[in-house]
Design a protein around this motif. Structure first.
Motif, short mmCIF file in Angstrom:
data_model
loop_
_atom_site.label_atom_id
_atom_site.label_comp_id
_atom_site.label_asym_id
_atom_site.label_seq_id
_atom_site.Cartn_x
_atom_site.Cartn_y
_atom_site.Cartn_z
N LEU A 1 0.89 -1.27 0.17
CA LEU A 1 0.19 -0.07 -0.05
C LEU A 1 0.75 1.24 -0.11
N PHE A 2 1.84 1.38 0.84
CA PHE A 2 2.71 2.50 0.81
C PHE A 2 3.63 2.49 -0.30
N ALA A 3 4.22 1.53 -0.69
CA ALA A 3 5.07 1.61 -2.14
C ALA A 3 4.30 2.02 -3.15
N ALA A 4 2.96 1.76 -3.50
CA ALA A 4 2.14 2.18 -4.58
C ALA A 4 1.83 3.35 -4.25
N ASN A 5 1.71 4.14 -3.22
CA ASN A 5 0.90 5.44 -3.29
C ASN A 5 2.25 6.41 -2.70
N ILE A 6 3.37 6.33 -3.08
CA ILE A 6 4.46 7.23 -2.80
C ILE A 6 4.24 8.72 -3.85
N GLY A 7 4.15 9.80 -2.98
CA GLY A 7 3.81 10.96 -3.48
C GLY A 7 2.25 11.20 -3.28
N ARG A 8 1.41 10.27 -2.57
CA ARG A 8 0.05 10.51 -2.71
C ARG A 8 -0.39 10.24 -1.30
N LYS A 9 -1.53 10.71 -0.87
CA LYS A 9 -2.20 10.65 0.53
C LYS A 9 -2.92 9.31 0.66
N ILE A 10 -2.63 8.81 1.68
CA ILE A 10 -3.63 7.70 2.11
C ILE A 10 -3.89 7.76 3.65
N THR A 11 -5.15 7.07 3.89
CA THR A 11 -5.80 7.32 5.46
C THR A 11 -5.43 6.23 6.19
N LEU A 12 -5.81 6.45 7.54
CA LEU A 12 -5.52 5.46 8.60
C LEU A 12 -6.58 4.32 8.22
N ARG A 13 -7.73 4.68 7.80
CA ARG A 13 -8.67 3.64 7.24
C ARG A 13 -8.13 2.43 6.29
N GLN A 14 -7.43 3.05 5.26
CA GLN A 14 -6.82 2.14 4.50
C GLN A 14 -5.64 1.20 5.06
N VAL A 15 -4.80 2.13 5.75
CA VAL A 15 -3.73 1.27 6.58
C VAL A 15 -4.30 -0.01 7.28
N ARG A 16 -5.22 0.54 8.21
CA ARG A 16 -5.96 -0.61 8.85
C ARG A 16 -6.55 -1.78 8.18
N ALA A 17 -7.18 -1.34 7.00
CA ALA A 17 -7.62 -2.29 6.19
C ALA A 17 -6.60 -3.26 5.65
N ALA A 18 -5.41 -2.51 5.24
CA ALA A 18 -4.28 -3.36 4.81
C ALA A 18 -4.01 -4.40 5.74
N PHE A 19 -3.73 -4.06 7.21
CA PHE A 19 -3.32 -5.07 8.24
C PHE A 19 -4.48 -6.11 8.31
N ASP A 20 -5.88 -5.70 8.28
CA ASP A 20 -6.61 -6.82 8.38
C ASP A 20 -6.53 -7.92 7.34
N GLU A 21 -6.10 -7.10 5.90
CA GLU A 21 -6.05 -8.22 4.81
C GLU A 21 -4.78 -9.05 5.08
N ALA A 22 -3.90 -8.47 5.64
CA ALA A 22 -2.35 -9.14 5.50
C ALA A 22 -2.40 -10.01 7.04
#
Length: 327
Positions: free
Chosen positions: A242-263
């Motif tokens: 998620l982080f590597a694919a969004n370098i230079g862009r904004k992401i949200t806490l909700r996205q980060v937590r969803a990625a942890f749930d997926e992983a």
């Protein structure tokens, strides 16, 4: 023949000194060069003894030694000669700064037992641009697309500086990290740590071991190996993607937590806090802290360890994934 042999032996040059085996410890009272050879005064690596540190004692250079042969962990070679007036000898381990003793048998732990703190290094470097690891950033470096290790912190927060001498604690707390002893690590682990923890260029690993590792209940080798296993699991996960694919862009806490749930399973994201910092007219993500509970035995433990920890407040709501390089 016997009298002639005795005469010949008497005429042979005698060595100036001979090693006399000794046991116990040598505790340095001042910084002195640790020589590979006394006569040539060679000192590979420019090694100095560190005041307050006890070293294994091997031998003296004579029955009334002027120099002592000690073991300096991490030096190449480890066995070195130091002047006898650089410290004191003892036959016990009093004052010896070594790996902490094993902890008592563990009971079931309720709550969060450890915090794994990981940096998004390009953003961290925007806040600390003068650090050597920040000046050494490159577009193709590990930290350009991976999380880096800040530390593995036994909880609660005041569980720090276990059996650490006051002078060592002061050095750690005031940022004088280079005066701290290097943790005793195998060469392979040291190479891996230097990559995943760029802050070793600032002696971050010495600070982390002194403050947190001494409370881990294991050797420095085990402490950092466990932390690197956790980093391997994280950097091979959808969270790092998620982080590597969004370098230079904004992401949200909700996205980060969803990625942890997926992983790592449903609810894993609730054990994650995101830290951000202002940088001009933008907000950048600097760090994630991840709650863990349980025995760490390898990268495959990550999901189990997160699930056993307590949920945490999420931190900042969103931020930019900063690209490598200082603005």
């Amino acid at each position: 023949m016997r009298p002639l042999l005795v005469l010949i032996l008497m005429l042979l040059p005698m060595p100036a000194w001979a090693e006399v085996p000794l046991s116990g410890y040598f505790t340095a009272t001042k910084a002195c060069p640790a020589y590979q050879s006394i006569s040539r005064q060679t000192n590979p690596g420019d090694i100095l003894t560190r005041p307050g540190t006890a070293y294994d004692l091997v031998a003296g250079n004579s029955a009334r030694p002027t120099h002592l042969w000690i073991v300096v962990p991490g030096a190449q070679p480890e066995r070195r000669w130091v002047a006898i007036d650089c410290g004191t000898r003892s036959t016990d381990a009093e004052g010896r700064q070594d790996d902490p003793p094993p902890p008592p048998p563990r009971r079931a732990y309720r709550g969060t037992q450890y915090i794994l703190a990981v940096n998004w290094q390009p953003a961290f470097c925007e806040t600390s641009p003068r650090k050597p690891e920040c000046r050494a950033q490159r577009p193709d470096s590990f930290e350009a697309t991976n999380f880096t290790l800040h530390g593995l912190w036994p909880q609660p927060r005041d569980n720090a500086y276990c059996n650490v001498a006051p002078a060592e604690r002061r050095a750690s707390e005031t940022g004088d990290w280079r005066s701290l002893a290097e943790p005793r690590l195998s060469p392979g682990l040291r190479r891996d740590l230097d990559e995943v923890m760029p802050g070793t260029l600032s002696a971050l690993e010495r600070h982390e071991w002194t403050k947190h590792g001494t409370c881990y209940g294991a050797s420095a080798e085990r402490y950092f190996a466990d932390a690197l296993d956790l980093m391997l699991a994280l950097n091979a996960s959808p969270v790092a993607e998620l982080f590597a694919a969004n370098i230079g862009r904004k992401i949200t806490l909700r996205q980060v937590r969803a990625a942890f749930d997926e992983a790592f399973g449903p609810g894993a994201g609730e054990r994650v806090r995101m830290e951000c910092a202002p940088d001009g007219n933008r907000t950048i993500i600097t760090e994630l802290t991840i709650g863990l509970t349980g025995e760490i035995s390898g990268p495959d433990d990550f999901a189990r360890l997160i699930a056993a920890a307590s949920p945490t407040e999420g931190g900042c709501a969103s931020g930019m994934v900063d690209p490598v390089g200082l603005r």
